[in-house]
Design a protein around this motif. Structure first.
Motif, short mmCIF file in Angstrom:
data_model
loop_
_atom_site.label_atom_id
_atom_site.label_comp_id
_atom_site.label_asym_id
_atom_site.label_seq_id
_atom_site.Cartn_x
_atom_site.Cartn_y
_atom_site.Cartn_z
N ALA A 159 40.00 90.09 20.06
CA ALA A 159 38.43 89.33 20.05
C ALA A 159 38.83 88.15 19.00
O ALA A 159 38.18 86.82 19.83
N THR A 160 40.45 87.89 18.57
CA THR A 160 40.65 86.20 18.21
C THR A 160 41.07 85.52 19.49
O THR A 160 39.98 84.86 19.65
N TYR A 161 41.49 86.07 20.65
CA TYR A 161 41.71 85.15 21.61
C TYR A 161 40.63 85.17 22.40
O TYR A 161 40.13 84.25 22.98
N HIS A 162 39.85 86.26 22.26
CA HIS A 162 38.84 85.54 23.17
C HIS A 162 37.93 84.87 22.68
O HIS A 162 37.17 83.99 23.79
N TRP A 163 37.34 85.02 21.45
CA TRP A 163 37.12 83.42 20.85
C TRP A 163 37.67 82.32 20.96
O TRP A 163 36.71 81.19 21.54
N LEU A 164 38.63 82.21 21.35
CA LEU A 164 39.07 80.88 21.47
C LEU A 164 39.19 80.44 22.54
O LEU A 164 39.40 79.58 23.12
N ASN A 165 39.66 81.41 23.60
CA ASN A 165 39.26 80.92 25.20
C ASN A 165 38.59 80.61 25.79
O ASN A 165 38.21 79.73 25.99
N GLN A 166 37.15 80.71 24.52
CA GLN A 166 35.94 80.60 25.01
C GLN A 166 34.99 78.98 24.56
O GLN A 166 35.19 78.19 25.41
N GLU A 167 36.18 79.36 23.49
CA GLU A 167 36.17 77.43 22.90
C GLU A 167 36.72 77.03 23.66
O GLU A 167 36.43 75.60 24.15
N ILE A 168 37.90 76.68 24.15
CA ILE A 168 38.97 75.68 25.40
C ILE A 168 38.16 75.84 26.85
O ILE A 168 38.13 75.03 27.35
N SER A 169 37.66 76.84 26.80
CA SER A 169 37.21 76.70 28.24
C SER A 169 35.77 76.04 28.34
O SER A 169 35.51 75.01 29.50
N PHE A 170 35.16 76.12 27.49
CA PHE A 170 33.88 74.75 27.48
C PHE A 170 33.74 73.68 26.36
O PHE A 170 32.99 73.49 26.51
N ASN A 171 35.12 73.38 25.75
CA ASN A 171 34.92 72.93 25.04
C ASN A 171 36.56 72.07 25.07
O ASN A 171 37.39 72.28 24.36
N GLN A 172 37.10 71.18 26.46
CA GLN A 172 38.30 71.33 26.64
C GLN A 172 39.20 70.42 25.84
O GLN A 172 40.17 70.45 26.07
N PRO A 173 38.93 69.76 25.27
CA PRO A 173 39.28 68.90 24.03
C PRO A 173 40.30 69.22 23.12
O PRO A 173 40.81 69.33 22.97
N SER A 174 39.65 70.54 23.01
CA SER A 174 40.25 71.57 21.98
C SER A 174 41.65 72.05 22.21
O SER A 174 42.25 72.40 21.71
N LYS A 175 42.35 71.89 23.87
CA LYS A 175 42.89 72.53 24.15
C LYS A 175 44.52 72.16 23.13
O LYS A 175 45.02 72.83 22.61
N SER A 176 44.37 70.74 23.05
CA SER A 176 45.65 70.37 22.48
C SER A 176 45.44 70.82 20.81
O SER A 176 46.80 71.66 20.44
N ILE A 177 44.03 71.11 19.95
CA ILE A 177 44.41 71.48 18.55
C ILE A 177 44.26 72.55 18.99
O ILE A 177 44.82 72.99 17.26
N LEU A 178 43.83 73.49 19.45
CA LEU A 178 44.50 74.94 19.16
C LEU A 178 44.96 75.82 20.37
O LEU A 178 45.44 77.17 20.33
N ALA A 179 45.84 74.67 20.30
CA ALA A 179 46.95 75.13 21.19
C ALA A 179 48.39 76.47 21.05
O ALA A 179 48.29 78.22 21.89
N TYR A 180 48.60 76.46 20.10
CA TYR A 180 49.17 77.65 19.04
C TYR A 180 48.44 78.47 18.75
O TYR A 180 48.84 79.67 19.08
N PRO A 181 47.26 78.51 18.17
CA PRO A 181 46.66 79.91 17.63
C PRO A 181 46.63 80.29 18.97
O PRO A 181 46.13 81.83 19.33
N TYR A 182 45.72 79.70 20.04
CA TYR A 182 45.30 80.35 21.39
C TYR A 182 46.77 81.08 21.61
O TYR A 182 46.33 82.55 22.29
N ALA A 183 47.72 80.42 22.02
CA ALA A 183 48.96 80.95 22.59
C ALA A 183 49.15 82.34 21.52
O ALA A 183 49.74 83.80 22.52
N SER A 184 49.37 82.33 20.41
CA SER A 184 49.70 83.72 19.67
C SER A 184 48.07 84.80 19.91
O SER A 184 49.29 85.67 19.99
N ALA A 185 47.41 84.91 20.08
CA ALA A 185 46.66 85.66 20.01
C ALA A 185 46.73 86.04 21.64
O ALA A 185 46.67 87.01 21.87
N LEU A 186 47.06 84.62 22.34
CA LEU A 186 47.42 85.95 23.95
C LEU A 186 48.29 86.66 23.88
O LEU A 186 48.16 87.88 24.87
#
Length: 660
Positions: A159-186
């Motif tokens: 579920a964490t991965y889903h919501w971070l994936n949504q954030e990064i998909s629709f708000n590209q500038p967040s990719k750098s900020i959320l990279a590590y928690p996104y990768a951890s959830a992935l």
């Protein structure tokens, strides 16, 4: 088709937000609120823990630029029906609410009251931070939730991965900020099959225009999520090439500071570090992960310079660079440790500088505390100031003759401590006495005695007032006992009774201050109190006024023996220092010196055997031994109240006397 997909995303997001909270308790208007626009909330407290409260307010957690910032929100209305309008910041994507009345809170039974915000600039999309806020607020193990808001294990990694994936998909500038928690959830969601996607993440983080934070996160992913040392090393190589004077060089220089034990070398390395790597050029995120603490560097310079160069101005020069988190530790090392034997004028000068820095943060809330609302911060600031500063600060003010200011400091502290700390009570008593406020002094002394948080000095003040009124000291001891809370005394007695043990005491033989030998065997038939202490041990010596009260209480009881065992001394001439200390303070103590085994650096032969036998460590340690040589109680440390300690030791003695 794309519009349909977007609509489904929004519908899903809002339906989940509504599902997560109690619709009966919490409603928002408009139903689809947008960032940057007013939002009206309605709170029905009738079915919540705040039902019937005369006033309810709220704390609002605003997710702004992927960080939580709390604000106070005053509610209007009548009991059980409260409303307020919030002007939502333009860069806010998600909101959390906590409703409060005094110390009581309602956070929807640890499920949270949440609102996801729509983006007014991109119709049909969620505002930046909306998806991430919804995921992070409920994922505590990722360390980006709202501190101390809700307490539960969190949603699933998928579920964490889903919501971070949504954030990064629709708000590209967040990719750098959320990279590590996104990768951890992935990784946690897809395990080994996540590798190809993680490699794509790293490829993005290594792009030609990557920031230091990007490269740092890329290396973290390779190192900790993929266990790929070669890739981690290659990213580090690129990092060093692109940023030769960046965070990696900063980390190496920081580690270099700790390589020496020599104060002058540490000072020089600390000064060079600040010159080569100014704090304003650093990355707080990378520093935090690398454990680079600028506060420790400033602390090194301030504390060690005060020792090396007492007439220098390093404290004044660097004090305004100290973070709030480092202030308590600096105050402890610079002021509290040398308080009893330092240059009082110099200590007060340093204390005034540090207190001024504390007071700066009272008005300018630290960034690290942004998760507290302004009102919450004021409470937390006061609590931390009282715990870390008030007692010594008031003491310095008293010693400087600034009794009115000392009284003000102690009165503020009592709002938190409620007369339950003897040291603050003592400083307040001194100030009141010096100011001639005898009526207030007597009230304080009586309150303090009721809480059993008094000093020997306060007991003497109370006795003086008693004699002045009664024209005699007759009956004073009984009067003193009558002031104590009998319920607390009984409760403490029962707690102590539950701690009783029965273990055979190791035999020992030590010499007293006159060179006479004392053994455990020679004291058979007596109840023995052994107090292990040292001249360098601050809490050991702080407990002596209370121990003196206990010794004097049993001075006419030949069946009770107090032994003060000087141990773990490492300085030459400690025996003379012990002799002077006992005489200067007029302590009626029988002191024994622990033995020093051949080749040992300290005199700890007996204490080492005792510590090993009973699995204890550190001093002060007080052991109560029965008439047959069995250990019955171990009392560790010192709570700060002379009268409470005397009562504790007295209870332990009486329990030991009556033991089978």
């Amino acid at each position: 088709m794309l519009k349909k997909i977007l609509f489904l995303h929004i519908l899903l997001a809002f339906s989940l937000v509504v599902y997560a909270q109690s619709p009966a308790a919490f409603k928002v208007s408009p139903e689809r609120p947008e960032s940057g626009k007013p939002l009206t909330i309605t709170y029905d407290a009738s079915q919540t823990p705040l039902s019937g409260k005369k006033q309810v307010n709220a704390v609002v957690y605003q997710y702004i630029n992927y960080k939580w910032r709390a604000a106070d929100l005053k509610l209007n209305g009548v009991p059980n029906l409260w409303k307020a309008t919030l002007n939502v910041p333009e860069d806010c994507g998600f909101l959390g609410f906590k409703f409060t009345s005094g110390d009581q809170i309602d956070n929807n039974r640890d499920q949270g009251y949440f609102v996801m915000l729509a983006d007014p600039k991109r119709k049909g999309l969620i505002a930046p931070g909306g998806y991430a806020g919804w995921g992070m607020a409920r994922s505590p193990k990722y360390g980006m939730d709202i501190p101390n808001y809700i307490k539960f294990d969190g949603i699933s990694d998928s579920a964490t991965y889903h919501w971070l994936n949504q954030e990064i998909s629709f708000n590209q500038p967040s990719k750098s900020i959320l990279a590590y928690p996104y990768a951890s959830a992935l990784r946690a969601t897809y395990k080994d099959s996540a590798t190809p996607r993680l490699q794509r993440v790293m490829a993005y983080l290594k792009r030609p225009d990557a920031s230091e934070l990007d490269l740092f996160n890329g290396r973290r992913i390779a190192q900790y999520l993929l266990n790929d040392k070669n890739t981690a090393d290659s990213i580090e190589k690129v990092w060093l090439q692109r940023f030769p004077n960046g965070s990696l060089a900063r980390l190496a220089a920081y580690k270099n500071i700790a390589q020496s034990r020599d104060i002058a070398t540490i000072l020089a390395a600390s000064e060079k570090f600040l010159k080569d790597f100014p704090e304003y050029q650093s990355s707080p995120e990378i520093d935090a992960q690398n454990r680079v603490n600028y506060g420790m560097v400033y602390q090194n310079i301030i504390v060690f310079s005060a020792v090396q160069h007492p007439d220098g101005n390093e404290v004044a020069r660097y004090v305004d660079s100290l973070s709030f988190e480092n202030l308590p530790n600096v105050y402890y090392k610079l002021i509290q440790i040398p308080y009893d034997k330092g240059n009082l004028n110099r200590l007060k000068e340093y204390s005034d500088l540090l207190v001024k820095r504390f007071e700066y943060f009272k008005i300018h809330q630290p960034e690290s505390m942004a998760y507290l609302s302004p009102l919450e911060w004021q409470k937390e600031y006061t609590r931390l100031f009282v715990i870390n500063v008030s007692r010594v600060y008031a003491g310095l003010l008293n010693k400087a003759g600034l009794y009115a200011k000392a009284l003000q400091v102690t009165q503020e502290a009592q709002k938190i401590l409620k007369y339950k700390q003897a040291s603050i009570n003592n400083e307040q008593a001194i100030a009141l006495k010096k100011l001639g406020k005898n009526a207030e002094l007597e009230k304080l002394l009586i309150k303090s005695m009721f809480e059993n948080q008094s000093s020997t000095e306060m007991t003497a003040m109370l006795k003086s007032l008693y004699v002045k009124r009664k024209k005699s000291a007759t009956g004073f001891e009984a009067y003193l006992e009558s002031l104590k809370n009998p319920a607390d005394l009984q409760k403490n007695h029962e707690k102590l009774k539950a701690r009783m043990i029965k273990k055979e005491m190791p035999t020992w033989s030590m010499k007293d201050m006159k060179g006479n030998t004392v053994t455990l065997a020679s004291l058979k038939g007596k109840t023995i109190v052994m107090d292990f202490w040292a001249t360098w041990c601050v809490p050991c010596k702080a407990s002596f006024p209370g121990m003196k009260l206990a010794v004097e209480k049993y001075k006419n009881d030949p069946s009770v023996v107090f032994l003060f065992i000087d141990t773990e001394e490492y300085k030459a001439g400690f025996r003379d220092e012990v002799d002077r200390y006992i005489k200067d303070n007029q302590y009626p103590f029988q002191v024994l010196f622990d033995n020093q085994t051949e080749g040992a650096k300290t005199n700890d032969e007996v204490f080492s055997r005792v510590a090993k036998t009973f699995n204890i460590s550190g001093i002060p340690q007080k052991l109560i031994i029965d008439r047959n040589g069995f250990l019955r109680f171990i009392s560790i440390g010192y709570g700060g109240s002379a009268t409470a300690l005397a009562d504790e030791i007295s209870s332990l003695i009486e329990l030991t006397k009556s033991a089978d």
